[in-house]
Design a protein around this motif. Structure first.
Motif, PDB file in Angstrom:
ATOM      1  N   ALA A 116       0.856  -1.182   0.037  1.00 13.65           N
ATOM      2  CA  ALA A 116      -0.052  -0.028   0.013  1.00 13.65           C
ATOM      3  C   ALA A 116       0.797   1.384  -0.020  1.00 13.65           C
ATOM      4  O   ALA A 116       1.726   1.161   0.817  1.00 13.65           O
ATOM      5  CB  ALA A 116      -0.832   0.045   1.106  1.00 13.65           C
ATOM      6  N   ILE A 117       0.406   2.368  -0.646  1.00 17.56           N
ATOM      7  CA  ILE A 117       0.941   3.625  -0.592  1.00 17.56           C
ATOM      8  C   ILE A 117       0.049   4.454   0.145  1.00 17.56           C
ATOM      9  O   ILE A 117      -1.155   4.854  -0.280  1.00 17.56           O
ATOM     10  CB  ILE A 117       1.201   4.226  -2.077  1.00 17.56           C
ATOM     11  CG1 ILE A 117       2.291   3.161  -2.464  1.00 17.56           C
ATOM     12  CG2 ILE A 117       2.053   5.557  -1.825  1.00 17.56           C
ATOM     13  CD1 ILE A 117       2.812   3.529  -3.862  1.00 17.56           C
ATOM     14  N   ILE A 118       0.381   5.098   1.389  1.00 19.69           N
ATOM     15  CA  ILE A 118      -0.759   5.954   2.057  1.00 19.69           C
ATOM     16  C   ILE A 118      -0.019   7.096   2.165  1.00 19.69           C
ATOM     17  O   ILE A 118       1.165   7.497   2.727  1.00 19.69           O
ATOM     18  CB  ILE A 118      -1.035   5.133   3.515  1.00 19.69           C
ATOM     19  CG1 ILE A 118      -1.469   3.800   3.207  1.00 19.69           C
ATOM     20  CG2 ILE A 118      -1.955   6.037   4.386  1.00 19.69           C
ATOM     21  CD1 ILE A 118      -2.922   3.763   2.634  1.00 19.69           C
ATOM     22  N   PRO A 119      -0.951   8.419   2.002  1.00 25.67           N
ATOM     23  CA  PRO A 119      -0.332   9.717   2.135  1.00 25.67           C
ATOM     24  C   PRO A 119      -0.503  10.045   3.632  1.00 25.67           C
ATOM     25  O   PRO A 119      -1.227   9.420   4.465  1.00 25.67           O
ATOM     26  CB  PRO A 119      -1.215  10.608   1.477  1.00 25.67           C
ATOM     27  CG  PRO A 119      -2.627   9.703   1.662  1.00 25.67           C
ATOM     28  CD  PRO A 119      -2.223   8.378   1.384  1.00 25.67           C
ATOM     29  N   GLN A 120       0.545  11.093   4.032  1.00 20.38           N
ATOM     30  CA  GLN A 120       0.121  11.544   5.672  1.00 20.38           C
ATOM     31  C   GLN A 120      -1.160  11.963   5.543  1.00 20.38           C
ATOM     32  O   GLN A 120      -1.393  13.040   4.836  1.00 20.38           O
ATOM     33  CB  GLN A 120       1.339  12.735   5.735  1.00 20.38           C
ATOM     34  CG  GLN A 120       1.253  13.189   7.013  1.00 20.38           C
ATOM     35  CD  GLN A 120       1.864  12.347   7.924  1.00 20.38           C
ATOM     36  OE1 GLN A 120       2.790  11.422   7.862  1.00 20.38           O
ATOM     37  NE2 GLN A 120       1.448  12.373   9.215  1.00 20.38           N
ATOM     38  N   PRO A 121      -1.922  11.584   6.498  1.00 18.77           N
ATOM     39  CA  PRO A 121      -3.378  11.949   6.562  1.00 18.77           C
ATOM     40  C   PRO A 121      -3.563  13.389   6.998  1.00 18.77           C
ATOM     41  O   PRO A 121      -2.844  13.889   7.849  1.00 18.77           O
ATOM     42  CB  PRO A 121      -4.065  10.836   7.230  1.00 18.77           C
ATOM     43  CG  PRO A 121      -2.988  10.473   8.132  1.00 18.77           C
ATOM     44  CD  PRO A 121      -1.700  10.431   7.340  1.00 18.77           C
ATOM     45  N   GLY A 122      -4.596  13.876   6.572  1.00 14.06           N
ATOM     46  CA  GLY A 122      -5.077  15.384   6.943  1.00 14.06           C
ATOM     47  C   GLY A 122      -6.063  15.195   8.093  1.00 14.06           C
ATOM     48  O   GLY A 122      -6.029  14.443   9.197  1.00 14.06           O
ATOM     49  N   GLY A 123      -7.183  16.260   7.885  1.00 12.77           N
ATOM     50  CA  GLY A 123      -8.357  15.977   9.145  1.00 12.77           C
ATOM     51  C   GLY A 123      -8.102  17.229   9.801  1.00 12.77           C
ATOM     52  O   GLY A 123      -7.316  18.183   9.857  1.00 12.77           O
ATOM     53  N   ASP A 124      -8.872  17.176  11.024  1.00  8.93           N
ATOM     54  CA  ASP A 124      -9.228  18.317  11.930  1.00  8.93           C
ATOM     55  C   ASP A 124      -7.646  18.298  12.901  1.00  8.93           C
ATOM     56  O   ASP A 124      -6.921  17.489  13.062  1.00  8.93           O
ATOM     57  CB  ASP A 124     -10.294  18.168  13.057  1.00  8.93           C
ATOM     58  CG  ASP A 124     -11.580  18.245  12.263  1.00  8.93           C
ATOM     59  OD1 ASP A 124     -11.761  18.908  11.492  1.00  8.93           O
ATOM     60  OD2 ASP A 124     -12.489  17.313  12.856  1.00  8.93           O
TER      61      ASP A 124
END
Length: 442
Positions: A116-124
């Motif tokens: 898998a390739i997962i971006p640095q997640p965003g959010g609140d």
């Protein structure tokens, strides 16, 4: 909906009528990502029409998922051709970095594709939000992680098929639990997850996976046992009503002295009770008929004290079935016009309560004791809040400020309305039907 839009509100008007809650935002992310586990189509009903869901669907398109929109709240997801080998990493980081839910693609992709390739997640931006639980748990199943600082993505790989293991979670992370459950569903052998989160959306995810052919024991508890299977099939799944939106409407009714009915709010599982009990502790009356909740207008609602004591009531967030952290901001603003005092203790996030400076400027009687605690002295409607200009810092603070503005005298402006749009579907249109004087300004 523009990123630069704002809400103009003239408050102080009681509302009246009925409203239908949207599907659960947090459940939607989990069950939609579970569609990545199978090559067969998955149809999901009652999907909320919100910005964060739109971003997740864009991510699915980048991965090669075929997305068919059946109607405004129904999607058919077909991940037969999903791949990470030819993925557009720039597009992945651009969209994945906008929402926290992008991390939920990790477990399904590693389990099914071996990488898998997962971006640095965003959010609140509400404080420290660790990913350790996700990485440690899936590492125990046999995956390895590397962070590419240049592309700002996590590269995850399992050279062999994932193997079940005993996993004690260092924290009862909801998304961490969901990721490990999805990975373990296709792992070889038995996986035991102790200190697992057991929120309603985790229970819903497990039930959906069982319909797809997974073998999961202990659903609803903090001890899950998963026996991996070779493949999962397609299914249909209906998302529960969003208890956080239901809580928002209860708080809105109380603050504006309104008579509102929330239709089709309660599922057969009665999973709302841990949330409803906290509103009752603020003195708010809730009349439940079938699946509907009616909040009658109350000229006064009194905070309940502990039995046989004169101590100030304390409301603190906790793992389920404790008070959901996302509901604390809504309860806090609701307490402003209550009779009595209450201490709110936000244990999980150190930046979630900073929005209360706006409430103080509006005339609320409260003290930010430290980053985690706020003492509210209820006004008992002795004086109304005053409208001001403010900015929505995150989803739940944003809806709390909107509730305050609708109860306040005069005009309020809430900048960054898109923060509210991330979690609440067409909120100004739905509130106008109830009689709210609210306008979106682009």
């Amino acid at each position: 909906m523009s990123k630069l839009s704002k809400f103009k509100i003239y408050g102080g008007k009681p509302l009246h009528g009925t409203i239908q809650p949207q599907g659960s935002k947090n459940e939607a992310f989990q069950v939609m990502c579970a569609a990545l586990l199978t090559t067969e189509p998955v149809t999901i009903y009652n999907v909320p029409d919100i910005l964060d869901v739109h971003e997740l669907l864009i991510l699915f398109g980048i991965l090669g998922v075929k997305v068919q929109k059946i109607d405004q709240h129904t999607y058919r997801l077909h991940a037969a051709d999903v791949s990470v080998d030819t993925i557009d990493i720039e597009a992945l980081t651009a969209h994945g970095g906008k929402l926290r839910a992008s991390v939920l693609m990790l477990g399904p992709l590693v389990a099914r594709l071996g990488k898998a390739i997962i971006p640095q997640p965003g959010g609140d931006k509400i404080g420290r939000r660790r990913l350790d639980t996700h990485f440690i748990g899936i590492s125990r199943l046999g995956a390895t992680f590397n962070y590419d600082e240049h592309q700002q993505v996590y590269m995850v790989e399992a050279k062999n098929k994932l193997q079940g293991d005993y996993i004690l979670l260092d924290e009862s992370s909801v998304t961490g639990t969901a990721n490990i459950i999805m990975a373990a569903a296709l792992a070889q052998g038995k996986t035991t997850i102790y200190n697992a989160a057991c929120e309603p959306h985790i229970q819903q995810l497990c039930k959906m996976l069982v319909q797809m052919g997974a073998h999961i024991e202990g659903i609803g508890s903090n001890l899950l046992t998963i026996y991996g299977v070779e493949t999962l099939c397609g299914t249909e799944h209906t998302i529960l009503p969003d208890m956080l939106e239901i809580g928002s409407f209860i708080g809105l009714a109380a603050m504006t002295n309104s008579h509102l009915t929330i239709q089709n709010a309660i599922s057969s599982d009665q999973l709302l009770e841990p949330a409803l009990s906290r509103f009752r502790s603020l003195g708010i009356k809730l009349d439940i008929t079938g699946s509907d909740i009616t909040i009658p207008s109350q000229s006064s609602y009194e905070i309940q004290q502990d039995i046989n004591t004169h101590r100030i009531l304390t409301l603190a967030d906790a793992v389920w079935p404790g008070l959901p952290s996302d509901l604390l901001s809504i309860l806090l603003v609701t307490a402003i016009q209550a009779k009595g005092s209450v201490l709110f203790h936000q244990k999980m996030y150190e930046s979630r309560l900073f929005f209360v400076d706006n409430l103080i400027e509006m005339g609320a009687k409260l003290v930010l004791c430290d980053p985690h605690r706020v003492h509210v002295v209820g006004l008992d409607r002795s004086s109304p809040l005053k409208g001001i200009r403010m900015t929505s810092p995150d989803i739940r603070a944003g809806i709390s400020l909107l509730i305050a503005a609708l109860s306040a005298e005069g005009k309020s402006i809430i900048e960054h309305a898109n923060q509210i749009d991330r979690g609440y579907e067409r909120i100004e249109e739905r509130l106008k039907v109830l009689g709210a004087d609210i306008e979106r300004i682009e």
